[in-house]
Design a protein around this motif. Structure first.
Motif, PDB file in Angstrom:
ATOM      1  N   LEU A 188       0.828  -1.203   0.000  1.00 41.41           N
ATOM      2  CA  LEU A 188       0.000   0.000   0.000  1.00 41.41           C
ATOM      3  C   LEU A 188       0.866   1.258   0.000  1.00 41.41           C
ATOM      4  CD1 LEU A 188      -2.863  -0.931   2.507  1.00 41.41           C
ATOM      5  CD2 LEU A 188      -3.140  -0.366   0.083  1.00 41.41           C
ATOM      6  N   LEU A 189       1.941   1.224   0.773  1.00 41.62           N
ATOM      7  CA  LEU A 189       2.858   2.363   0.832  1.00 41.62           C
ATOM      8  C   LEU A 189       3.431   2.649  -0.558  1.00 41.62           C
ATOM      9  CD1 LEU A 189       5.482   3.009   3.609  1.00 41.62           C
ATOM     10  CD2 LEU A 189       6.107   3.287   1.217  1.00 41.62           C
ATOM     11  N   ILE A 190       3.859   1.595  -1.232  1.00 41.19           N
ATOM     12  CA  ILE A 190       4.431   1.762  -2.575  1.00 41.19           C
ATOM     13  C   ILE A 190       3.379   2.284  -3.552  1.00 41.19           C
ATOM     14  CG2 ILE A 190       5.410   0.522  -4.549  1.00 41.19           C
ATOM     15  CD1 ILE A 190       6.760  -1.355  -2.487  1.00 41.19           C
ATOM     16  N   ILE A 191       2.159   1.747  -3.451  1.00 40.22           N
ATOM     17  CA  ILE A 191       1.077   2.204  -4.329  1.00 40.22           C
ATOM     18  C   ILE A 191       0.822   3.695  -4.131  1.00 40.22           C
ATOM     19  CG2 ILE A 191      -1.416   2.056  -4.745  1.00 40.22           C
ATOM     20  CD1 ILE A 191      -1.206  -0.951  -4.197  1.00 40.22           C
ATOM     21  N   GLY A 192       0.762   4.131  -2.865  1.00 42.54           N
ATOM     22  CA  GLY A 192       0.547   5.547  -2.577  1.00 42.54           C
ATOM     23  C   GLY A 192       1.648   6.417  -3.152  1.00 42.54           C
ATOM     24  N   ALA A 193       2.889   5.958  -3.004  1.00 42.30           N
ATOM     25  CA  ALA A 193       4.022   6.729  -3.520  1.00 42.30           C
ATOM     26  C   ALA A 193       3.980   6.823  -5.039  1.00 42.30           C
ATOM     27  CB  ALA A 193       5.332   6.087  -3.062  1.00 42.30           C
ATOM     28  N   VAL A 194       3.622   5.727  -5.693  1.00 47.18           N
ATOM     29  CA  VAL A 194       3.564   5.710  -7.161  1.00 47.18           C
ATOM     30  C   VAL A 194       2.443   6.615  -7.670  1.00 47.18           C
ATOM     31  CG1 VAL A 194       3.061   4.269  -9.172  1.00 47.18           C
ATOM     32  CG2 VAL A 194       4.614   3.432  -7.399  1.00 47.18           C
ATOM     33  N   ILE A 195       1.286   6.566  -6.997  1.00 46.96           N
ATOM     34  CA  ILE A 195       0.146   7.390  -7.425  1.00 46.96           C
ATOM     35  C   ILE A 195       0.513   8.870  -7.425  1.00 46.96           C
ATOM     36  CG2 ILE A 195      -2.144   8.227  -6.741  1.00 46.96           C
ATOM     37  CD1 ILE A 195      -2.777   5.382  -5.820  1.00 46.96           C
ATOM     38  N   VAL A 196       1.098   9.331  -6.317  1.00 48.62           N
ATOM     39  CA  VAL A 196       1.407  10.759  -6.207  1.00 48.62           C
ATOM     40  C   VAL A 196       2.582  11.144  -7.098  1.00 48.62           C
ATOM     41  CG1 VAL A 196       2.137  12.596  -4.648  1.00 48.62           C
ATOM     42  CG2 VAL A 196       0.457  10.930  -3.896  1.00 48.62           C
ATOM     43  N   SER A 197       3.634  10.343  -7.096  1.00 49.24           N
ATOM     44  CA  SER A 197       4.795  10.686  -7.922  1.00 49.24           C
ATOM     45  C   SER A 197       4.435  10.690  -9.402  1.00 49.24           C
ATOM     46  CB  SER A 197       5.951   9.712  -7.665  1.00 49.24           C
ATOM     47  OG  SER A 197       5.566   8.378  -7.955  1.00 49.24           O
ATOM     48  N   GLY A 198       3.438   9.878  -9.776  1.00 51.40           N
ATOM     49  CA  GLY A 198       3.006   9.851 -11.168  1.00 51.40           C
ATOM     50  C   GLY A 198       2.338  11.133 -11.615  1.00 51.40           C
ATOM     51  N   MET A 199       1.961  11.982 -10.650  1.00 57.41           N
ATOM     52  CA  MET A 199       1.302  13.240 -11.005  1.00 57.41           C
ATOM     53  C   MET A 199       2.239  14.205 -11.721  1.00 57.41           C
ATOM     54  SD  MET A 199      -1.160  13.985  -7.714  1.00 57.41           S
ATOM     55  CE  MET A 199      -1.909  15.397  -8.523  1.00 57.41           C
TER      56      MET A 199
END
Length: 271
Positions: free
Chosen positions: A116-127
């Motif tokens: 979940l931590l990695i998913i959250g980081a990927v979602i925001v960094s993808g912005m």
């Protein structure tokens, strides 16, 4: 009334003016994020007076920062964007150890939490790959324009309450950032009211969702939030300054952000 929330609100409001920096992130940095969500939801409970005592000073600070500091933040972001963002970068990085400690990562996190931590980081960094369109200030207003402004406020605030996702950045993507900032600077009350109504509804809607997950999946929610905050490092990072003076200034502001994070950590996350 928790009057010290005024300074917390000032920090949240100032950050919300800057694209890439989230007021939700600042709430996490200040150690009040879960209380903020609980208080917003508590407005409709029997203890609404207690929650108002938390929210009113916070709201005063946020409104004061947006109204009084918008020009200053605009100037800093326009003339010193790198050093300004490096300050917030220092804040975010500096507070991460306290977040890990608050979540008690070693004791509570399992493999699914790290996912979940990695998913959250990927979602925001993808912005960072989203197209930004500050656009021109809208001068002719029709019904469709007001609808756009309302939904822009709704979507931006729903994003704003999530750590790592900047409401101002969403306004940039939707092409209304310049119009909203101009309306605030020039006190165009109709525009402020329309966007503000959308913001209020967005915050109420998203806070209920977050409150549910905090209540039933606390460790998982914390993991996702930490991931969102980590991902915001990529969004806030402005790139390395090309000139030596700006590089040195950015180093100073980054160190200043780390120092402020250390102080906040000692004050807001004290055992």
């Amino acid at each position: 009334m928790e009057w010290k929330n005024i300074y917390r609100g000032l920090m949240m409001g100032a950050s919300d003016v800057i694209p890439g920096v989230s007021g939700g992130t600042i709430a996490v940095l200040l150690g009040i994020y879960d209380r903020l969500i609980a208080s917003i939801n508590g407005l409709f409970s029997k203890e609404w007076k207690k929650h108002l005592g938390f929210l009113i000073p916070l709201g005063i600070g946020i409104a004061g920062a947006v109204l009084l500091l918008s020009r200053l933040i605009e100037w800093l972001f326009k003339d010193y964007p790198g050093p300004t963002q490096f300050f917030f970068l220092g804040l975010i990085i500096g507070i991460l150890p306290y977040l890990f400690r608050q979540a008690d990562v070693k004791a509570n996190f399992k493999v699914n939490h790290y996912i979940l931590l990695i998913i959250g980081a990927v979602i925001v960094s993808g912005m960072v790959f989203l197209h930004e369109s500050e656009g021109v200030v809208i001068e002719e207003f029709t019904l469709s324009t007001y609808v756009l402004l309302f939904f822009s406020g709704f979507i931006a605030s729903a994003a704003m309450i999530l750590p790592g996702i900047s409401g101002s950045f969403i306004l940039l993507v939707m092409g209304v950032y310049a119009t909203v900032i101009s309306a605030i600077s020039n006190l165009q009350l109709t525009i402020i009211a329309v966007v503000g109504f959308g913001i209020v509804l967005g915050i109420l809607t998203m806070s209920k969702l977050i409150h549910y997950f905090f209540k039933h999946y606390r460790s998982g929610t914390f993991a996702l939030i930490i991931g969102l905050v980590i991902g915001s490092i990529v969004v806030v990072f402005p790139g390395w300054p090309e000139s030596t003076p700006f590089l040195l200034l950015s180093v100073v502001t980054f160190a200043g952000g780390l120092f402020v994070a250390y102080v906040l950590g000692r004050v807001e996350y004290k055992e």
